[in-house]
Design an enzyme around this catalytic site. Structure first.
Site, PDB file in Angstrom:
ATOM      1  N   GLU A  72       5.999   1.488  -8.034  1.00  0.00           N
ATOM      2  CA  GLU A  72       5.180   2.633  -7.607  1.00  0.00           C
ATOM      3  C   GLU A  72       5.869   3.956  -7.961  1.00  0.00           C
ATOM      4  O   GLU A  72       5.226   4.886  -8.461  1.00  0.00           O
ATOM      5  CB  GLU A  72       4.943   2.592  -6.090  1.00  0.00           C
ATOM      6  CG  GLU A  72       4.199   1.372  -5.579  1.00  0.00           C
ATOM      7  CD  GLU A  72       2.737   1.348  -5.980  1.00  0.00           C
ATOM      8  OE1 GLU A  72       2.246   2.308  -6.577  1.00  0.00           O
ATOM      9  OE2 GLU A  72       2.073   0.320  -5.705  1.00  0.00           O
TER      10      GLU A  72
ATOM     11  N   ARG B 266      -7.035   5.696  -9.828  1.00  0.00           N
ATOM     12  CA  ARG B 266      -5.836   5.415  -9.049  1.00  0.00           C
ATOM     13  C   ARG B 266      -6.252   5.176  -7.601  1.00  0.00           C
ATOM     14  O   ARG B 266      -7.187   5.797  -7.101  1.00  0.00           O
ATOM     15  CB  ARG B 266      -4.857   6.593  -9.120  1.00  0.00           C
ATOM     16  CG  ARG B 266      -4.391   6.923 -10.526  1.00  0.00           C
ATOM     17  CD  ARG B 266      -3.410   5.918 -11.054  1.00  0.00           C
ATOM     18  NE  ARG B 266      -2.228   5.855 -10.231  1.00  0.00           N
ATOM     19  CZ  ARG B 266      -1.400   4.823 -10.200  1.00  0.00           C
ATOM     20  NH1 ARG B 266      -1.639   3.765 -10.927  1.00  0.00           N
ATOM     21  NH2 ARG B 266      -0.344   4.834  -9.429  1.00  0.00           N
TER      22      ARG B 266
ATOM     23  N   ASN C  15       4.496   6.635 -10.703  1.00  0.00           N
ATOM     24  CA  ASN C  15       4.198   8.020 -10.314  1.00  0.00           C
ATOM     25  C   ASN C  15       4.848   9.017 -11.273  1.00  0.00           C
ATOM     26  O   ASN C  15       4.230  10.008 -11.667  1.00  0.00           O
ATOM     27  CB  ASN C  15       4.716   8.296  -8.898  1.00  0.00           C
ATOM     28  CG  ASN C  15       3.676   7.994  -7.830  1.00  0.00           C
ATOM     29  OD1 ASN C  15       2.557   7.604  -8.143  1.00  0.00           O
ATOM     30  ND2 ASN C  15       4.047   8.174  -6.578  1.00  0.00           N
TER      31      ASN C  15
END
Lengths: 144, 101
Positions: A46, A105, A50
């Site tokens: 994650e 997303r 990002n």
């Protein structure tokens, strides 16, 4: 600090898998459970994703630094970019919030990082990049 | 990502094999959407038993397909979740809108 490693790699999506594998390999030295390793892989994925999508906007030449530090049974993972930074960290941490809804997303990145580690710290300012620091104690259920 | 699909009437069964992250999300999304161009598909089952890793990028793919199906009055079912995938689904409340087997 007992042990550490640091990797710097370009902001390529193929490196998401590399980053989580490298973290898992380092974390394995701390005798984690399978579930803990799985949580860690997800949280790191994650953070790196990002950086690739939000910090750099898919600028493939930008660099991401992944640092893992072990102290006793505690692992600290730092994912650092020098990208656009986050103006409102509280908003970014909110579940289902995404600044890029057009990319489909889920907006669950920071919520997953928070749920899958013991602590999550985000240092960021517009134009100054973002540093995500996650800590997780490993080997809790292994009896060691 | 590898996709194995079979269709019977309005039911489409898709098995995903591989890792479902941001890196593979676009390819997976495109392959699923190509299959969903068949407007006779009303019920989609996504078998995740071959997915060794999934993060919130995969969640976005699942939720996006749910939206497509719900707009045509269809349903999405997920099956074969590992413990880690189940954890992401539970924390995000996916099971409130997507069926699980």
């Amino acid at each position: 600090m007992d042990n550490w490693m640091e990797l710097t790699f370009p902001s390529l999506s193929i490196n998401e898998g590399f980053a989580r594998s490298a973290t898992a390999a380092f974390a394995a030295l701390l005798d984690p459970t399978i579930d803990e390793l799985s949580d860690l892989r997800t949280a790191v994925s994650e953070a790196v994703t990002n950086a690739i999508i939000h910090a750099y906007g898919n600028d493939r030449s930008a660099m991401i630094t992944l640092r893992c530090e072990a102290e006793g049974k505690k692992l600290r993972v730092t994912v650092k970019d020098t990208g656009c930074g986050i103006a409102d960290i509280e908003l970014a941490r909110r579940p289902f919030y995404t600044s890029k809804p057009e990319l489909e997303r889920s907006g669950m990145g920071f919520a997953v990082m928070e749920a899958f580690t013991d602590s999550l710290e985000i240092e960021s300012a517009p134009g100054e990049g973002t540093t995500v620091i996650m800590e997780k104690e490993l080997g809790r259920a292994s009896g060691n | 990502m590898e996709i194995n699909a079979s269709k019977r009437g309005p039911r489409l069964h898709v098995k995903l094999v591989g890792e479902l992250d941001h890196h593979s999300a676009e390819q997976t999304r495109n392959m699923l959407d190509t299959l969903l161009k068949d407007i006779t598909v009303r019920d989609l089952t996504i078998d995740l038993s071959g997915v060794s890793f999934m993060d919130s990028a995969g969640l976005g793919v699942i939720l996006g397909r749910y939206r497509i199906l719900s707009m045509r009055g269809g349903h999405l079912t997920v099956t074969g979740m590992s413990g880690a995938i189940d954890k992401i689904f539970r924390m995000s409340g996916v099971y409130a809108i997507v069926d699980r087997v």
